[in-house]
Design an enzyme around this catalytic site. Sequence first.
Site: not given
Lengths: 192, 293
Positions: A48-50, A80, A106, A135-136, A172, A174
């Site tokens: 997600g977005e940390s 992530c 990051r 992903i990013r 990821h 998942e």
Amino acid sequence: MTPVIGVLALQGDFAEHTAMLRGLGTESREVRVPRDLEGLDGLVIPGGESTTIGKLLEMYALLEPVRDLGASGFPIWGTCAGLILLAKDVGKPQPLLGLMDMTVERNAFGRQIASFETDLDIDGLPGGAFHAVFIRAPIVGSVGDAVDVLARLDDGRIVAVRQGNLLGTAFHPELTADARLHRLFVDMARAA
Amino acid sequence: MEKNTLTVKRGLAQMLKGGVIMDVVTAEQAKIAEDAGAAAVMALERVPADIRAHGGVARMADPEKIVEIQAAVTIPVMAKCRIGHFVEAELLQALGVDYVDESEVLTPADEAHHVDKHGFDVPFVCGCRNIGEALRRIGEGAAMIRTKGEAGTGDVVEAVRHMRTVMGDLRRLTTMREDELATFAKDVQAPLDLVASVAREGRLPVVNFAAGGVATPADAALMMRLGADGVFVGSGIFKSSDPAIRAKAVVEATTHYQDAGIIATASRGLGEPMTGIARDTLAPEELLATRGW
């Protein structure tokens, strides 16, 4: 005993983790407020977005209880954004759990167009290479003595780590159909 | 190593789930959005309410502004291009934006063709009003979908209509016989293979956010309760009296959408929401949702 694994559900791909954990026959619960932590055998912090997850952890008084759990041997796995939150230092001011003795960079590969998939050899994981989706993604910079490096990219950069009860992956699992790392974490929760 | 795969493109949208993506026109606004907990920002020239108020042709944002916004935040930066304007999309890709929104909010550049999104490395999000439109866009390569709603109104009714339509269509599809799927695909003008796979899985193959008319924390939670994976908020934040506080409250309501007590607390003392325009008072030519096909 069927282990009960919480998945932090403040923001991100928590539903992918709960589906995978339930597929392994464990009970999985979404965690949004401190009382949701009761009775858990382990906690997954999803992608997600940390910054978003960190702010909501702070706002809903979850940062301290999760940190205390992690420091007392309770299994936590961060993927992530979750890996970022587990780090001691990410070079920017943002709320962190700071449980793992490592620095994390990051967005280490740049913007979305640099996101990629690749096969990784993961130390101690039977069954051959693991197809990993980045992903990013962040990478782990330096690690302390207590941290075991489980996987590196071909160029040597660290993307999977373990420090006792704490597991971190920059990618990821998942998002794939490969449940081996989820099984490893369930085993950690069972053993704890 | 493989880059720009469907998994990677769709995957970023999966990471945004449960989050709020906020429209911003400046780096200052982007910083406010990030500080409030936005999962991403959407860069555009003017927020939809201003496009409505001032008229004229609405285009892709000034690249200078996009670069400033990218420098100001660490969260993903999306940007809008006009429907069918594949060169604007190429520019946005060259600027390194994380997602391109081929958006009906801007003035369409092509009345018949959407961008062929398969040809791009950058992933795309597109608007839809029903499952046929969603699957046409996915067929063209969209890696994320959002229901259109009616942007710039602050009236949530159209967002609700579109989300209920998509979710209702999904539920109906899961109960259909194989031989009914082909007729359904023809009726909604969607590729049969996608219709069949959605019927099998019981869900869209990509993430679906709500958009167009969300102005309050309760609006955001309503869209989540109706099945949205997350929420876009356009004019609703920066056309309100206190954007920083409202933005944070919308983030809280999106996370805790099942907890009315938390949403009630988050909704206190937010100041004035955007004024808004009732969707039903708009003339047909003023509707944005009917752009695209």
